[in-house]
Design a protein around this motif. Structure first.
Motif, PDB file in Angstrom:
ATOM      1  N   LEU A  59       0.831  -1.210   0.000  1.00 28.15           N
ATOM      2  CA  LEU A  59       0.000   0.000   0.000  1.00 28.15           C
ATOM      3  C   LEU A  59       0.863   1.257   0.000  1.00 28.15           C
ATOM      4  N   ARG A  60       1.980   1.219   0.751  1.00 28.83           N
ATOM      5  CA  ARG A  60       2.888   2.377   0.750  1.00 28.83           C
ATOM      6  C   ARG A  60       3.484   2.583  -0.641  1.00 28.83           C
ATOM      7  N   GLU A  61       3.869   1.467  -1.273  1.00 23.43           N
ATOM      8  CA  GLU A  61       4.436   1.554  -2.616  1.00 23.43           C
ATOM      9  C   GLU A  61       3.395   2.070  -3.613  1.00 23.43           C
ATOM     10  N   LEU A  62       2.161   1.577  -3.482  1.00 20.16           N
ATOM     11  CA  LEU A  62       1.093   2.026  -4.372  1.00 20.16           C
ATOM     12  C   LEU A  62       0.794   3.512  -4.177  1.00 20.16           C
ATOM     13  N   GLU A  63       0.841   3.959  -2.929  1.00 24.32           N
ATOM     14  CA  GLU A  63       0.605   5.365  -2.642  1.00 24.32           C
ATOM     15  C   GLU A  63       1.707   6.232  -3.255  1.00 24.32           C
ATOM     16  N   ARG A  64       2.974   5.731  -3.145  1.00 21.36           N
ATOM     17  CA  ARG A  64       4.085   6.472  -3.776  1.00 21.36           C
ATOM     18  C   ARG A  64       3.909   6.518  -5.297  1.00 21.36           C
ATOM     19  N   ALA A  65       3.501   5.368  -5.870  1.00 22.67           N
ATOM     20  CA  ALA A  65       3.297   5.310  -7.322  1.00 22.67           C
ATOM     21  C   ALA A  65       2.181   6.269  -7.750  1.00 22.67           C
ATOM     22  N   LYS A  66       1.117   6.347  -6.939  1.00 26.80           N
ATOM     23  CA  LYS A  66      -0.015   7.238  -7.240  1.00 26.80           C
ATOM     24  C   LYS A  66       0.430   8.699  -7.205  1.00 26.80           C
ATOM     25  N   LYS A  67       1.202   9.071  -6.156  1.00 28.47           N
ATOM     26  CA  LYS A  67       1.670  10.444  -6.033  1.00 28.47           C
ATOM     27  C   LYS A  67       2.625  10.806  -7.170  1.00 28.47           C
ATOM     28  N   SER A  68       3.495   9.846  -7.523  1.00 32.31           N
ATOM     29  CA  SER A  68       4.431  10.082  -8.620  1.00 32.31           C
ATOM     30  C   SER A  68       3.689  10.307  -9.930  1.00 32.31           C
ATOM     31  N   ALA A  69       2.656   9.496 -10.165  1.00 34.32           N
ATOM     32  CA  ALA A  69       1.856   9.636 -11.384  1.00 34.32           C
ATOM     33  C   ALA A  69       1.122  10.977 -11.394  1.00 34.32           C
ATOM     34  N   GLU A  70       0.610  11.389 -10.225  1.00 36.76           N
ATOM     35  CA  GLU A  70      -0.099  12.669 -10.133  1.00 36.76           C
ATOM     36  C   GLU A  70       0.848  13.839 -10.428  1.00 36.76           C
ATOM     37  N   GLN A  71       2.090  13.746  -9.907  1.00 36.54           N
ATOM     38  CA  GLN A  71       3.073  14.795 -10.174  1.00 36.54           C
ATOM     39  C   GLN A  71       3.417  14.849 -11.658  1.00 36.54           C
ATOM     40  N   ASP A  72       3.549  13.672 -12.271  1.00 37.17           N
ATOM     41  CA  ASP A  72       3.820  13.622 -13.712  1.00 37.17           C
ATOM     42  C   ASP A  72       2.659  14.230 -14.495  1.00 37.17           C
ATOM     43  N   GLU A  73       1.429  13.948 -14.031  1.00 35.50           N
ATOM     44  CA  GLU A  73       0.252  14.517 -14.701  1.00 35.50           C
ATOM     45  C   GLU A  73       0.320  16.046 -14.693  1.00 35.50           C
ATOM     46  N   ILE A  74       0.672  16.623 -13.548  1.00 36.91           N
ATOM     47  CA  ILE A  74       0.749  18.087 -13.423  1.00 36.91           C
ATOM     48  C   ILE A  74       1.807  18.651 -14.355  1.00 36.91           C
ATOM     49  N   VAL A  75       2.986  17.962 -14.360  1.00 32.23           N
ATOM     50  CA  VAL A  75       4.091  18.441 -15.212  1.00 32.23           C
ATOM     51  C   VAL A  75       3.701  18.382 -16.690  1.00 32.23           C
ATOM     52  N   PHE A  76       3.132  17.249 -17.116  1.00 30.82           N
ATOM     53  CA  PHE A  76       2.773  17.086 -18.525  1.00 30.82           C
ATOM     54  C   PHE A  76       1.646  18.043 -18.936  1.00 30.82           C
ATOM     55  N   GLU A  77       0.661  18.225 -18.040  1.00 30.58           N
ATOM     56  CA  GLU A  77      -0.452  19.136 -18.348  1.00 30.58           C
ATOM     57  C   GLU A  77       0.045  20.578 -18.516  1.00 30.58           C
ATOM     58  N   LYS A  78       0.962  20.995 -17.636  1.00 30.31           N
ATOM     59  CA  LYS A  78       1.521  22.337 -17.728  1.00 30.31           C
ATOM     60  C   LYS A  78       2.322  22.510 -19.020  1.00 30.31           C
ATOM     61  N   GLU A  79       3.111  21.474 -19.330  1.00 28.47           N
ATOM     62  CA  GLU A  79       3.934  21.529 -20.529  1.00 28.47           C
ATOM     63  C   GLU A  79       3.076  21.549 -21.793  1.00 28.47           C
ATOM     64  N   ILE A  80       1.999  20.773 -21.772  1.00 21.55           N
ATOM     65  CA  ILE A  80       1.077  20.768 -22.921  1.00 21.55           C
ATOM     66  C   ILE A  80       0.423  22.132 -23.084  1.00 21.55           C
TER      67      ILE A  80
END
Length: 368
Positions: A202-223
């Motif tokens: 669950l800790r690993e999944l939570e880290r993966a979720k947060k990492s994906a969310e951060q990537d989403e923000i970066v990609f959305e801003k860049e787009i």
């Protein structure tokens, strides 16, 4: 001349008789030696599964408390047999110094002595019973029963079969009781390990979720930034920007999928992978570890194993996805339980099996 021939034939005949007699003596001696060897083997705790086979449980109770209750009933039955004079018996009425009462007293003392001797030997055997000597332990008790009764034969006193059966039942109950207690203890350890693994996952999944969310923000801003550049009209590289937007949107989609997968797996804590690995350099041929992980990437768990105090990396033979990984792991371990290398610590998940037998794991998973 004929007399010499007759004399020679007589000698040959005598030699043949002597040879037959010596052969009979040799055969009898060999048989005695074989019997003695078997008796010696009874009192050696050597592992001879080929001779004694796998123990077949007699009771198969669900919980250890049932064995404890059954053992108490067994002890009560033994005490009752002794109290009723059915633990040991005498088929003759002895007279000592002309007195029948003295004869009865002597008989009671001998009966008590024989039960004491038999019971003491049985307790010593039962206290040491374990998985690799259970069958020998049965034979030891029967042999002691025969020996004690042989000693009592001069007074025509013997331990009864009823009492022998009680001791054999006590042996089986004690063995299965200790085994059940051990299994319950290991099951508790397994559940604790399962809970820890779930927490780690669950800790690993939570880290993966947060990492994906951060990537989403970066990609959305860049787009958004690239689209603004494209809409400004003050550019010469329009095609390059369009390609960049397409690539960013593809990466954004991957980030969305990683996030959704992490959320989905977090909601299904039993989802995971069964892995089958080997390490010939460390453990030899046909030795496989069959374990379970809830890591997003199960190969990370295998890499950890290779980094943990073994001189060589593990080879991966199978990674099986399962909606209920803990249950599948339990069923596979149960399927190969007789081939488990470490029968003391069930959390050591190494098994002596062949590649052909590994196919059973795939077929088992397909049925689930």
């Amino acid at each position: 001349m004929s007399e010499s021939i007759n004399s020679f034939e007589e000698k040959v005949k005598d030699l043949k008789l002597q040879l037959e007699g010596q052969k009979s003596t040799f055969d009898a001696t060999s048989e005695d030696i074989s019997k003695m060897r078997k008796e010696i083997e009874l009192f050696q705790d050597t592992l001879e599964l080929g001779t004694y086979g796998v123990y077949q449980p007699q009771f198969n109770f669900e919980v250890s408390s049932q064995y404890s209750e059954k053992l108490e009933l067994n002890y009560q039955k033994q005490r009752l047999l002794i109290k009723q004079g059915a633990g040991a018996k005498c088929d003759r009425q002895w007279v000592v110094r002309g007195s029948q009462s003295e004869g009865k007293k002597m008989t009671k003392q001998y009966e008590k002595l024989m039960i004491f001797a038999f019971n003491g030997e049985c307790e010593a055997i039962i206290s040491k019973v374990k998985w690799n000597n259970i069958e020998k332990s049965k034979e030891r008790i029967v042999k002691i029963y025969e020996n004690v009764n042989t000693l009592g034969s001069s007074h025509e006193i013997y331990v009864t079969k009823s009492f022998l059966e009680c001791k054999l039942e006590e042996l089986a109950l004690t063995y299965e009781y200790e085994l059940k207690k051990y299994e319950e203890k290991e099951e508790q350890k397994r559940l604790k390990e399962q809970m820890k693994e779930e927490e780690r996952a669950l800790r690993e999944l939570e880290r993966a979720k947060k990492s994906a969310e951060q990537d989403e923000i970066v990609f959305e801003k860049e787009i958004e930034k690239t689209k603004q550049q494209l809409e400004s009209g003050l550019i010469d590289n329009k095609n390059e920007l369009l390609e960049k937007i397409a690539q960013l949107e593809a990466e954004l989609q991957l980030a969305h999928e990683r996030k959704d997968r992490a959320i989905s797996m977090a909601q299904q804590t039993k989802v995971g992978h069964i892995y089958v690995v080997s390490n010939i350099g460390a453990f030899g041929e046909n030795v496989y570890k069959i374990g379970m992980t809830r890591r997003l990437d199960p190969k990370e768990r295998v890499k950890e194993l290779g980094d943990a105090s073994v001189p060589f990396h593990f080879d991966v033979h199978a990674i099986i996805y399962s909606e209920n990984a803990p249950q599948l792991e339990y069923e596979i371990h149960k399927q190969f339980d007789n081939q488990r290398l470490n029968k003391i610590n069930y959390r050591k998940e190494f098994f002596k099996i062949t590649l052909d037998e590994l196919e059973k794991i795939h077929s088992h998973n397909n049925k689930c």
